[in-house]
Design an enzyme around this catalytic site. Structure first.
Site, short mmCIF file in Angstrom:
data_model
loop_
_atom_site.label_atom_id
_atom_site.label_comp_id
_atom_site.label_asym_id
_atom_site.label_seq_id
_atom_site.Cartn_x
_atom_site.Cartn_y
_atom_site.Cartn_z
N LEU A 40 4.96 -0.09 4.84
CA LEU A 40 5.23 0.49 3.52
C LEU A 40 3.99 1.27 3.07
CD1 LEU A 40 7.03 -2.34 1.50
CD2 LEU A 40 8.02 -0.20 2.32
N GLY A 41 4.20 2.33 2.32
CA GLY A 41 3.08 3.17 1.89
C GLY A 41 2.92 4.40 2.76
N GLY A 185 -8.63 23.03 7.63
CA GLY A 185 -7.68 22.76 6.54
C GLY A 185 -8.19 21.59 5.70
N ILE A 187 -7.57 18.31 5.58
CA ILE A 187 -7.98 17.05 6.23
C ILE A 187 -9.31 17.24 6.96
CG2 ILE A 187 -7.33 15.40 8.05
CD1 ILE A 187 -4.39 15.82 7.17
N GLU A 206 -12.67 26.93 12.89
CA GLU A 206 -11.38 27.35 12.33
C GLU A 206 -10.96 28.68 12.96
OE1 GLU A 206 -8.83 26.34 10.10
OE2 GLU A 206 -8.09 28.30 10.76
N VAL A 272 -5.46 20.04 13.19
CA VAL A 272 -4.84 21.37 13.17
C VAL A 272 -3.50 21.37 12.44
CG1 VAL A 272 -5.94 22.13 15.30
CG2 VAL A 272 -3.74 20.96 15.41
N ARG A 274 0.06 18.94 10.83
CA ARG A 274 0.93 17.80 11.09
C ARG A 274 2.33 18.30 11.42
NH1 ARG A 274 -1.04 12.96 9.68
NH2 ARG A 274 0.97 12.11 9.03
N ASP A 313 7.24 15.19 3.59
CA ASP A 313 6.66 15.83 4.78
C ASP A 313 7.70 16.20 5.84
OD1 ASP A 313 4.21 15.43 3.60
OD2 ASP A 313 3.28 14.51 5.35
N HIS A 445 -16.11 17.87 -26.56
CA HIS A 445 -17.47 18.18 -26.12
C HIS A 445 -18.26 16.89 -25.98
CE1 HIS A 445 -21.28 20.25 -25.76
NE2 HIS A 445 -21.77 19.39 -26.64
#
Ligand code: FAD
Length: 467
Positions: A40-41, A185, A187, A206, A272, A274, A313, A445
């Protein structure tokens, strides 16, 4: 249509998309079953957002201990007990996973430990952890199967034990002496920041011309300079050709400007991107539309198959925990007969660097590309008292305002607490606020939020604290 109390809802995956969807569906009266093959998670709690931030927090404390000398406080750090850093990170993760388990119970959600696949459009075949199999039929199914690290087809990466993904980099046995990060990126940049603070020699490679492609280019360039000044070596327009074994660590061959150069590193982090984790679901067998595993949905999170929704995702689009959760609520509400729509306009992107970096709405590049007439307001944090106290005034805030209606199109913040400050800006975009609305709100402030207002004032050429 069944009454909510009789609507059987399945959620596949217990990450921030799935567990939030399950809770929302239960709140609306659904009889909810959540099927999770791992923990879970999901990615977020176990190997993503939370463990990275725990490690970054430790790294920041180390930096701060050194920087406090400026305030006359001399802290001698004897050593970093890496096992304890790991233990603390794991304890935080376990506590949060325990919290989700408690929420499942409190909401009377049945949690099934196992792997789900579609037996038909409304029936899931579940291979349980105890080895048994069960077919379970539902009225509504929400897919929240998430993603896993992508492995690029770079020769040598798979074979080399010193090449790790983000999960591996979160639980190194020891702090590596040197780390080469493939991919600039979010991550890659966050873990580069963390390890460089622990004293690791970090190199980021990169392939694109800039780091963090979705973030505002001007502030990204500022961040790059700051990282370089702290000793992180960054190469853009640079392509990793291959990874070779070496006596210690690995040799990484990088093509820069047409020439291939070797770089030695004890560890290599492959970051690179997911890919969706939907293979086991058998989407094609039941005709759920997808593009190479990325599930296609509309703005109600509905797939092409009636009563089947997908979120987070596994859509392969914006891979962020808060997006997965927001979509989870929308899917659950629609599954229980409401009429909810997902609107990504208020979605902030956050990068936990030093200082933090956050943005919401349009970048200047995007506004240009869309042909929108805009004006920019910029405020350097050097002119903000609280920032000066906190980090020496490093960073700036940038507003993108529509010229015609003066609406807030985008806000980009590089500075202390940027990831918290962006909340106000997301609200502004959600409410279609104008620059005058931001200006009209009195900001306390001394805070960094004052600089948000000052950047809005700057867009109207009336900032107070810059000439
Ligand atoms: P996931 O969290 O991936 O969960 C999917 C779950 O589904 C998994 O638990 C999986 O085991 C389960 N599952 C898959 N298939 C099946 C099946 N067939 N049967 C049963 N269960 C199944 N996002 C942020 O917003 N902020 C951050 O700071 C951040 N940091 C990150 C740092 C790292 C190192 C990484 C890797 C990611 C980070 N992310 C961050 C991204 C974030 O973790 C993801 O966007 C988020 O977890 C997606 O949620 P999800 O529910 O869609 O999928």
């Amino acid at each position: 249509k069944k009454p909510a109390g009789e609507t059987k809802v399945a959620v596949i995956g217990g990450g921030p998309g799935g567990y939030v969807a399950a809770i929302r569906a239960a709140q609306l009266g659904g009889k909810v079953t959540l099927i999770e093959k791992n923990k879970l998670g999901g990615t977020c709690l176990n190997v993503g957002c939370i463990p990275t931030k725990a490690i970054l927090h430790a790294a920041e404390a180390l930096t701060e201990a050194k920087e406090m000398a400026e305030y006359g406080i001399h802290i001698e750090v004897k050593n970093v007990d890496w096992k304890q850093v790991q233990a603390k990170k794991n304890a935080i993760t376990a506590q949060l996973v325990g919290g989700v388990t408690g929420l499942m119970k409190a909401n009377k959600i049945q949690v099934v430990e196992g792997t789900a696949s579609f037996a038909s459009k409304d029936t899931l075949a579940v291979l349980k952890k105890d080895g048994t199999k069960e077919n379970m039929t539902f009225d509504k199914i929400i897919i929240a199967a998430g993603s896993v690290p992508a492995v690029p087809p770079i020769p040598g990466v798979k074979e080399n034990a010193n090449c790790v993904d983000s999960t591996g980099a979160l639980s190194f046995e020891e702090i590596p002496k040197s780390l080469l990060v493939i991919g600039g990126g979010v991550i890659g940049i966050e873990l580069a920041t963390a390890y460089s603070k622990f004293g690791t020699e970090v190199t980021v490679v990169e392939a694109a011309p800039k780091l963090l492609p979705m973030m505002d280019g001007e502030l990204t360039a500022q961040l790059r300079k700051l990282m370089e000044a702290k000793g992180v070596k960054i190469m853009t327009d640079a392509k990793v050709q291959s990874v070779e074994a070496a006596a210690v660590g690995a040799k990484v061959n990088v093509e820069i400007g047409g020439k291939v150069q070797p770089f030695a590193a004890e560890k290599v982090l492959v970051a690179v991107g997911r890919r969706t984790d939907t293979e086991a679901l058998g989407l094609d067998a039941v005709g759920i539309a997808n593009d190479r595993g990325r599930i296609t949905v509309n703005d109600k999170m509905e797939t092409n198959v009636p009563n089947v929704y997908a979120i987070g995702d596994c859509l392969g689009k914006v891979m962020l925990a808060h997006v997965a959760s927001a979509q989870g609520e929308v899917a659950a509400e629609n599954a229980l007969g409401e009429n909810a729509v997902y609107n990504g306009a208020t979605n902030p992107s956050c990068v936990y660097t030093d200082p933090e970096f956050a943005g919401v709405g349009l970048t200047e590049e995007k506004a240009k590309e869309m042909g929108i007439a805009y004006q920019v307001g910029k405020f350097p944090l050097m002119a903000n008292g609280k920032s000066l106290i906190m980090n020496g005034g490093v960073g700036s805030i940038k507003f993108i305002i529509g010229t015609e209606y003066k609406e807030v199109l985008g806000v980009h913040i590089l500075g202390p607490r940027a990831t918290d400050l962006i909340g106000e800006c997301a609200l502004a975009i959600g409410m279609e606020a104008t620059v005058e609305d931001i200006i009209a709100a009195i900001h306390a402030h001394p805070t960094v939020t004052e600089a948000v207002r000052e950047a809005a004032l700057a867009a109207e050429k009336r900032a107070i604290h810059i000439p």
